[in-house]
Write a protein that holds these residues in place. Sequence first.
Motif, PDB file in Angstrom:
ATOM      1  N   TYR A 125       0.834  -1.223   0.000  1.00 11.84           N
ATOM      2  CA  TYR A 125       0.000   0.000   0.000  1.00 11.84           C
ATOM      3  C   TYR A 125       0.860   1.263   0.000  1.00 11.84           C
ATOM      4  CZ  TYR A 125      -4.497  -2.307   0.730  1.00 11.84           C
ATOM      5  OH  TYR A 125      -5.623  -3.038   0.563  1.00 11.84           O
ATOM      6  N   GLU A 333      -7.740  -0.255   1.783  1.00 12.69           N
ATOM      7  CA  GLU A 333      -8.360  -0.729   0.550  1.00 12.69           C
ATOM      8  C   GLU A 333      -9.493   0.194   0.119  1.00 12.69           C
ATOM      9  OE1 GLU A 333      -8.831  -3.010  -2.751  1.00 12.69           O
ATOM     10  OE2 GLU A 333      -7.231  -3.100  -1.252  1.00 12.69           O
ATOM     11  N   ARG A 334     -10.254   0.666   1.116  1.00 10.32           N
ATOM     12  CA  ARG A 334     -11.328   1.628   0.789  1.00 10.32           C
ATOM     13  C   ARG A 334     -10.753   2.923   0.241  1.00 10.32           C
ATOM     14  NH1 ARG A 334     -13.243   5.547   3.863  1.00 10.32           N
ATOM     15  NH2 ARG A 334     -12.291   4.660   5.758  1.00 10.32           N
ATOM     16  N   ARG A 337      -9.692   2.413  -3.321  1.00 11.15           N
ATOM     17  CA  ARG A 337     -10.809   2.472  -4.266  1.00 11.15           C
ATOM     18  C   ARG A 337     -11.267   3.920  -4.489  1.00 11.15           C
ATOM     19  NH1 ARG A 337     -12.534  -2.048  -1.248  1.00 11.15           N
ATOM     20  NH2 ARG A 337     -14.040  -0.748  -0.132  1.00 11.15           N
ATOM     21  N   GLU A 338     -11.205   4.728  -3.432  1.00 16.38           N
ATOM     22  CA  GLU A 338     -11.594   6.146  -3.574  1.00 16.38           C
ATOM     23  C   GLU A 338     -10.599   6.925  -4.432  1.00 16.38           C
ATOM     24  OE1 GLU A 338     -11.856   7.495   0.387  1.00 16.38           O
ATOM     25  OE2 GLU A 338     -13.817   6.572   0.800  1.00 16.38           O
ATOM     26  N   HIS A 339      -9.389   6.382  -4.537  1.00 20.50           N
ATOM     27  CA  HIS A 339      -8.376   7.102  -5.324  1.00 20.50           C
ATOM     28  C   HIS A 339      -8.665   7.062  -6.823  1.00 20.50           C
ATOM     29  CE1 HIS A 339      -5.052   6.806  -2.012  1.00 20.50           C
ATOM     30  NE2 HIS A 339      -6.046   7.626  -1.682  1.00 20.50           N
ATOM     31  N   ASP A 340      -9.344   6.013  -7.263  1.00 21.82           N
ATOM     32  CA  ASP A 340      -9.560   5.859  -8.713  1.00 21.82           C
ATOM     33  C   ASP A 340     -10.303   7.057  -9.317  1.00 21.82           C
ATOM     34  OD1 ASP A 340      -8.220   3.467  -8.727  1.00 21.82           O
ATOM     35  OD2 ASP A 340     -10.036   2.262  -8.414  1.00 21.82           O
TER      36      ASP A 340
END
Length: 526
Positions: A125, A333-334, A337-340
Amino acid sequence: VDFAVYDAYTGLMFRARVSEDDSIEAVKKALYKTGRLPVAPRNQILLFENGAKIESFKRLGAYSAYLGNPDNRVFLYDRALLSEDAMRRPPALPPVTLEYTTPPTPPVAGDMSDMPVLLAALTRYQATFLHRADLGAAYAESARKRLDLCKRCFVEHERQLSGFAALYLHLQQEEAIVAKTHAEFRDYFSSVAARHKGLLDSFDADMERLEHTRLDPLLQLEGKEILAQYVPGGPLRAWKEDISKRHENFHIRVDSAKNDLEAAGKVIREQFNPRSDACSQAMETLQRVRQLAQQTVAQAAELDRDYKFVVTELQKVQGEKGGENFEVCSILERKAREHDPVLRSLSTSDQQLYEDTKFFLECKVTNARKLLNALSLTSSLQGRLRQVNSNLEVFREAIRAEKNDFFQLAYVHNLPASCDATVREIVRRKAWGHYFRAAVEEYGKTIYRTVEDELARRQRFKREYGNYVLREWMSAMMQEIPPFDVLSQLSKLDGLLPKVQLTDLELEDFRGEYEMVPFGGSKGEG
């Protein structure tokens, strides 16, 4: 003082340290010697924002009232750019370079086979979030550079538009001066031309009138009884035809100058209008660039905070302070996913910033080309205005020559009336001489009686007291009676006029005009 000028083509500002006592030529040389201004002094044209031109033969102090006004900037134009070859050359603009930071390569799974599960996950990460944080920082740096570039371009873009407006105002002022002068001339020319046209139209009738006008015997010379015998009819008719053609050509030239001036004014109003929505469009684009840059910086800061969070958790695991807390992995991980969508937004914003920056550069190029076209058009229009103005001087000389030409026609037109007036004037002068002689004779008699009375008084004084006057008093008694011989002068009155015998009726006509005034005062006094 600091003298600042703005390049009308690029909007860039240049400064030079000068004195108000310096000539404008010296100011231009000082600007050139700064090394940043590529325009030679002989090619520099300086205009205030209100359109007023800075003349090279004056000193800078002559414009102190303008220089003290911050809303009246000075714009510089390059005289060399008036040529057609210069119009085909693109304007020189400052180079723009935008650099992106290359993100590091994330670690592969084989490199983490000997690590504990949590430590390996956090390390993975960390590498991913570092890559994203670096990418966000690159986007933020790019956004800041593009925003700074757009701000500078906007300022220079606004200066370009102001320089264009200053050029328009200067040309508009020149056109107004020439138009006013030409209008005044046309008014004067119309009045003169109307009189001349009347003489041309009445010429044939005037010549016929000369054929039917018999002269009074008082004015006849060498037996010529008809007025036409005194005028060379053939040469006058040829003269009339010649000046009629010249008069018509003169009209055509004046109308042509008027049309040229109106055409130039129409071009100025329609094709050379500085009003444009480009400035408002640039302002809207700059606002969008500012918002996108702020959004990009905020998103990059969010990615950086997430990276720092991973680093903190990894330090805890490496120091065995946090234990095996796998919940942090779900949090990371959340966040991943928000980074995309954030990364997609950064990419889209960067593309939009690139397009907006390109728009500003295109605006500068467009404005520079527009200003070059306007300057070329200005040179052409100024040439036309100068031609109209020089034509006015030629026209004024032509009017003076035409007045001399038309004097011959005016002579023919007024000759019959002049003959009648001449006869009346001769009779009037003879009548005046008659009454003047009568008045002088009457006054002469009165003066003669006054002189006789004075002589008698002096003789009486001499007889009674002359033998007893002291010698010292004699000088006061020696003044003589002034001579008065008017009658001998009467023979000189109008001796060159024809001999006119006035009838009683003619004398009666002049009696009210030349009424006798009694001696000793004005009419009514005795």
